[in-house]
Design a protein around this motif. Structure first.
Motif, PDB file in Angstrom:
ATOM      1  N   PHE A 209      42.105  36.639  31.618  1.00 40.34           N
ATOM      2  CA  PHE A 209      42.814  37.815  32.103  1.00 40.34           C
ATOM      3  C   PHE A 209      43.762  38.349  31.024  1.00 40.34           C
ATOM      4  CE2 PHE A 209      46.362  39.948  34.147  1.00 40.34           C
ATOM      5  CZ  PHE A 209      45.724  40.815  35.016  1.00 40.34           C
ATOM      6  N   ALA A 227      40.006  44.351  34.802  1.00 40.95           N
ATOM      7  CA  ALA A 227      39.154  43.773  35.853  1.00 40.95           C
ATOM      8  C   ALA A 227      37.720  43.633  35.367  1.00 40.95           C
ATOM      9  CB  ALA A 227      39.211  44.653  37.104  1.00 40.95           C
ATOM     10  N   SER A 231      36.584  39.829  34.854  1.00 37.86           N
ATOM     11  CA  SER A 231      35.600  39.444  35.868  1.00 37.86           C
ATOM     12  C   SER A 231      34.265  39.097  35.231  1.00 37.86           C
ATOM     13  CB  SER A 231      35.413  40.580  36.880  1.00 37.86           C
ATOM     14  OG  SER A 231      36.608  40.823  37.584  1.00 37.86           O
ATOM     15  N   THR A 248      39.552  36.633  40.514  1.00 41.04           N
ATOM     16  CA  THR A 248      40.163  37.641  39.634  1.00 41.04           C
ATOM     17  C   THR A 248      40.644  38.859  40.413  1.00 41.04           C
ATOM     18  OG1 THR A 248      37.997  38.646  39.180  1.00 41.04           O
ATOM     19  CG2 THR A 248      38.735  36.911  37.693  1.00 41.04           C
ATOM     20  N   GLY A 249      39.987  39.174  41.516  1.00 44.24           N
ATOM     21  CA  GLY A 249      40.365  40.356  42.292  1.00 44.24           C
ATOM     22  C   GLY A 249      41.727  40.246  42.928  1.00 44.24           C
ATOM     23  N   THR A 252      43.753  41.644  39.948  1.00 44.73           N
ATOM     24  CA  THR A 252      43.450  42.968  39.404  1.00 44.73           C
ATOM     25  C   THR A 252      43.521  44.086  40.446  1.00 44.73           C
ATOM     26  OG1 THR A 252      41.073  42.614  39.745  1.00 44.73           O
ATOM     27  CG2 THR A 252      41.980  41.990  37.608  1.00 44.73           C
ATOM     28  N   ILE A 253      43.074  43.826  41.672  1.00 47.54           N
ATOM     29  CA  ILE A 253      43.051  44.892  42.680  1.00 47.54           C
ATOM     30  C   ILE A 253      44.463  45.382  43.023  1.00 47.54           C
ATOM     31  CG2 ILE A 253      42.481  45.416  45.098  1.00 47.54           C
ATOM     32  CD1 ILE A 253      39.968  43.725  44.772  1.00 47.54           C
ATOM     33  N   GLU A 270      36.184  45.923  40.980  1.00 47.13           N
ATOM     34  CA  GLU A 270      36.149  44.460  40.964  1.00 47.13           C
ATOM     35  C   GLU A 270      34.798  43.934  41.436  1.00 47.13           C
ATOM     36  OE1 GLU A 270      36.918  40.773  40.217  1.00 47.13           O
ATOM     37  OE2 GLU A 270      38.446  42.291  39.781  1.00 47.13           O
ATOM     38  N   SER A 274      32.322  41.865  39.013  1.00 46.66           N
ATOM     39  CA  SER A 274      32.068  40.473  39.369  1.00 46.66           C
ATOM     40  C   SER A 274      30.585  40.202  39.584  1.00 46.66           C
ATOM     41  CB  SER A 274      32.847  40.106  40.640  1.00 46.66           C
ATOM     42  OG  SER A 274      34.240  40.214  40.433  1.00 46.66           O
TER      43      SER A 274
END
Length: 634
Positions: A209, A227, A231, A248-249, A252-253, A270, A274
């Motif tokens: 990240f 993202a 991802s 990861t979401g 990032t989201i 995302e 992904s």
């Protein structure tokens, strides 16, 4: 009541002393799997049986019978776990008779019939708890066809199959539950999941990240670009779009929403990013290992073939995000670490990726590639205090591998039930014959039908299972149409992956919806648009195998350049406000530049590159209409 039975079970989180015991047992099991792979135990059937029995023993304790199950195992859960362990003990005790057993020639004893049927029932329950209704229903339908298909008239009917023969084929051979899917899950997949668990525990996910943020965070649309990159890097290790979104979401989201993206678009970015992770070399996901084993193609060839399509897939998402950010005035993050500082603090995570890539290029098997990567990770992580793992953390990480494999093992065992049934009844060849009728109209209708079947099979189903079923049902028709083996199977693999974001059962979108606080179907529809390159690429590399590195270096270079031009054009058609009269000519140019005919593609690539450089230097965007005000939301 029905929804409780057919829904997935609750994942339990063990803490305190019970957690230490559970993860300790899981770690011991994981180490046994590593031992079995390194020393290549000779009896594949026995190893598969012991792997499945051990996984199920832990699965019934870790996953409840329903979504609202208690956080501690019930009496039923303990009974199912004990039954799984008993199956493993029984099969180990009769291992000598298993080695000499000839299917359908020697009748099963009462004990063999009982424990075979018991393990089959446990497989169904494990599948239901980990994957839900979708795959479970498919398996039950095929089992019903195996047992009662003799009452169906020709051509779909088959001869009578008694229950003993049914159990014998599915549970005492490597054509059923313990076939290719489980063999792959118990070897390559398990070892690479072990690598991913250790990488994550040492802080590799955070480094990915931070690296993505250092590379793109300050540019327009920086959070969405973070993202995409993070991802993609994490997804190639996890191999699961849903778990990638959840991991990861969750970071990032919220950042994307806070800096101006709508919840719908943030979740879609995302999901699309992904989903493609399992197709990104050098690790890729479990389905890629199954593809290599199923087709007999060297895994190194699969990785090399996947490289250009994977880059083009992410380039398509990246450009759409960039265009939207420019049009809507969406800014990047204001505080990111310098890239050199990020690399300085996280170089220990780059070393194992280099080792994995080098081992693949040298020609080691995936088993030893994963082992070398894991050993290099353990060695390099010890060099820095921040990444060093103590004994307890190491045990937890190794045990986490087994926990991550629970749904994969259940899905692969269930897929083995379907494959064994198809082989037993000859239905795969009959279904392939029906699909082949479409081939008489040409390759394009056949490919369209194959894509549709694969996406339908993948709705609500793990990627490995969707690919396996598609390969069995559609693969023979592709072979009859004389499509090359690698492009045909990569075609099916891509659509099996994309089923994770395709409505109406977009499992990755549901995971993003919970984080973004948005309707899952809205996220899925937008994710399909962002992943449009992925839906087009399979048709392209079947038409032009140079995209899969199946040609000379000049042809591969032309294909890569043409692919970049086509992706840029497609992104502008989808995301930019291109003038309507230009859309059709632009798409025709995109088709031409990816053609296998250099006399057509090369001149257009050169013209497009020249125009792109001119537009870029002039400070305008290709084919864009009016740019919207910075305050307008995405």
């Amino acid at each position: 009541m029905i929804s409780r039975f057919f829904g997935t079970g609750r994942r339990r989180s063990f803490g305190g002393a019970s957690g230490d015991v559970f993860y300790g047992v899981s770690a011991v099991f994981a180490l046994w799997v590593v031992y079995a792979n390194i020393y290549a135990l000779p009896d594949a059937l026995l190893v598969g049986i012991l792997f499945v029995s051990g996984i199920y023993t832990l699965l019934f304790l870790a996953v409840g019978g329903s979504n609202d199950a208690l956080d501690r195992p019930s009496l039923l859960d303990w009974g199912l776990a004990a039954s799984s362990a008993a199956c493993g003990i029984y099969f180990f005790m009769i291992r000598e008779s298993l080695a000499t057993h000839i299917t359908l020639l020697y009748p099963l004893s009462d004990g063999q019939l009982f424990f075979g049927a018991l393990l089959m029932f446990l497989t169904l329950e494990a599948t239901r708890r980990t994957t839900g209704l979708g795959l479970t229903a498919v398996v039950l339908i095929f089992m019903a066809y195996n047992l009662w298909g003799h009452i169906i008239p020709p051509p779909l009917g088959h001869g009578y199959i008694d229950f003993s023969s049914f159990i014998d084929t599915l549970m005492y051979t490597t054509d059923g539950v313990f076939g290719v899917p489980i063999q792959v899950a118990a070897s390559y997949v398990f070892l690479f999941v072990l690598f991913g668990s250790l990488l994550s525990k040492a802080g590799g996910a955070d480094f990915m990240f931070q690296l993505a943020a250092a590379l793109t965070g300050r540019s327009p649309g920086g959070p969405a670009k973070i993202a995409i990159i993070s991802s993609g890097m994490y997804g190639m290790i996890s191999g699961s779009p849903t778990s990638d979104v959840a991991t990861t979401g969750s970071v990032t989201i919220p950042i994307m929403k806070r800096l101006g993206y709508s919840a719908r678009f943030a979740g879609a970015v995302e999901v699309a990013a992904s989903t493609g992770g399992a197709a990104m070399p050098p690790v890729m996901g479990s389905a890629a290992f199954i593809l290599a084993e199923y087709t007999g193609i060297d895994y190194r060839s699969v990785v090399l073939a996947a490289l250009i399509p994977a880059i083009l897939y992410y380039l398509g998402i990246y450009i759409q995000v960039h265009l939207r950010a420019l049009r809507r005035g969406l800014r990047g993050v204001t505080e990111t670490d310098p890239i050199l500082e990020t690399l300085k603090s996280g170089w220990v995570f780059i070393v194992p990726l280099i080792v994995i890539t080098a081992a693949l290029l040298v020609g080691y098997t995936p088993t030893f590639v994963a082992v070398f990567g894991t050993l290099s990770l353990l060695a390099s992580s010890m060099l820095r205090r921040q990444t060093r793992m103590g004994p307890l953390a190491l045990m937890r990480a190794i045990g986490e591998t087994t926990v991550r494999m629970l749904p994969v093992a259940g899905a692969c065992a269930a897929a083995g039930l379907v494959i064994g049934g198809l082989t037993m009844t000859g239905l795969s060849m009959k279904a392939s014959g029906l699909v082949s009728l479409v081939a008489e109209a040409g390759d394009l209708p056949l490919l369209l039908l194959g894509a549709l079947i694969t996406i339908i099979l993948g709705l609500g189903m793990p990627t490995p299972s969707a690919y396996i079923l598609a390969a069995v049902l559609v693969g023979p028709a592709f072979a009859a149409a004389e499509l090359a083996v690698l492009p045909a199977n990569m075609f099916l693999l891509y659509f099996a992956l994309l089923s994770a974001l395709t409505p109406p059962i977009a499992v990755a979108a549901f995971a993003a919806a919970a984080i973004a606080d948005e309707d899952a179907m809205k996220i899925a529809v937008t994710a399909v648009k962002l992943a449009a390159t992925g839906f087009v690429l399979p048709f392209v590399f079947v038409w032009n195998p140079a995209f899969l590195a199946m040609s000379s270096l000049p042809m591969i270079a032309i294909a890569a350049a043409g692919g970049c031009v086509a992706v840029i054009i497609l992104a502008h058609v989808l995301e930019a406000e291109m003038r309507g009269v230009l859309r059709l000519p632009a798409l025709l140019v995109a088709i031409a530049v990816v053609s296998p005919y250099p006399m057509v593609s090369v001149p257009l690539i050169c013209i497009a590159a020249g125009l792109g450089i001119w537009w870029w230097r002039s400070g305008t965007l290709l084919f864009l209409g009016p740019v919207k005000s910075p305050g307008e939301r995405a």
